[in-house]
Design a protein around this motif. Structure first.
Motif, PDB file in Angstrom:
ATOM      1  N   GLN A 149      -2.958  40.781  58.040  1.00  0.00           N
ATOM      2  CA  GLN A 149      -3.505  42.011  57.464  1.00  0.00           C
ATOM      3  C   GLN A 149      -2.758  43.222  57.990  1.00  0.00           C
ATOM      4  O   GLN A 149      -2.444  44.132  57.244  1.00  0.00           O
ATOM      5  N   SER A 208      -0.587  45.728  55.669  1.00  0.00           N
ATOM      6  CA  SER A 208      -0.998  47.136  55.575  1.00  0.00           C
ATOM      7  C   SER A 208       0.224  48.057  55.645  1.00  0.00           C
ATOM      8  O   SER A 208       0.278  49.069  54.958  1.00  0.00           O
ATOM      9  N   GLU A 222      -9.446  46.293  54.248  1.00  0.00           N
ATOM     10  CA  GLU A 222      -9.617  44.937  53.719  1.00  0.00           C
ATOM     11  C   GLU A 222     -10.750  44.201  54.429  1.00  0.00           C
ATOM     12  O   GLU A 222     -11.093  44.500  55.565  1.00  0.00           O
ATOM     13  N   LYS A 268     -10.644  38.123  52.258  1.00  0.00           N
ATOM     14  CA  LYS A 268      -9.267  38.101  51.767  1.00  0.00           C
ATOM     15  C   LYS A 268      -8.338  37.319  52.700  1.00  0.00           C
ATOM     16  O   LYS A 268      -7.357  36.735  52.260  1.00  0.00           O
ATOM     17  N   TYR A 269      -8.637  37.290  53.991  1.00  0.00           N
ATOM     18  CA  TYR A 269      -7.722  36.724  54.979  1.00  0.00           C
ATOM     19  C   TYR A 269      -8.208  35.442  55.657  1.00  0.00           C
ATOM     20  O   TYR A 269      -7.420  34.750  56.290  1.00  0.00           O
TER      21      TYR A 269
END
Length: 155
Positions: free
Chosen positions: A76, A80, A90, A94-95
């Motif tokens: 992340q 970014s 986020e 998502k990760y």
């Protein structure tokens, strides 16, 4: 006259059958968990604060839905910069990793050692009847190995 060697009666080998060998005996039960909609920045803060490298992601119902690790957070951070987005924008969903390997509460530390040896995982969620009940780490298995050293198992 030659020197004679005599080996007296050997003492019986005692096997400690009370030695705990189940994953449940060594796993962490008090878990720091995360939620899919939680900002990744909060996860990073918790990982640093609690000196851990990851944790389970659970739904509102307490169902295990993923794992978020420090490596996931690094991704992340990297993205970014690439997309010129703030790190905090986020969420965990998502990760997090969703293709999960787990262990059952009744598996032994030997089963766990084999699983750790065959994978690059640092931890496994432990399930009881399909529900998250703990986490077992490589370090936990090393601790078990030290406690079990010198003992024999099996029949």
């Amino acid at each position: 006259m030659g020197i004679k060697s005599f080996q007296g009666k050997r003492a019986e080998t005692k096997i400690d059958t009370s030695a705990p060998i189940k994953v449940s005996d060594y796993m962490t039960k008090k878990l720091i968990t995360f939620h899919p909609d939680q900002p990744v920045i909060e996860v990073m803060d918790a990982l640093i604060k609690h000196k851990i490298t990851g944790g389970p992601v659970v739904s509102e119902d307490g169902e295990l839905v993923g794992i978020i690790s420090d490596a996931d957070c690094m991704k992340q951070i990297s993205e970014s910069r690439y997309f010129n987005m703030p790190v905090s924008s986020e969420t965990v969903s998502k990760y997090m990793s969703t293709n999960l390997d787990t262990m059952d509460i009744n598996e032994t530390v030997f089963d766990a050692a084999t699983k750790f040896h065959q994978t690059s995982h640092r931890r496994f969620p432990v399930l009881e009847n399909g529900k998250l009940c703990g986490m077992i780490s490589r370090k936990d298995i090393l601790i078990a190995g030290l406690k079990l050293q010198g003992q024999r198992w099996g029949n």
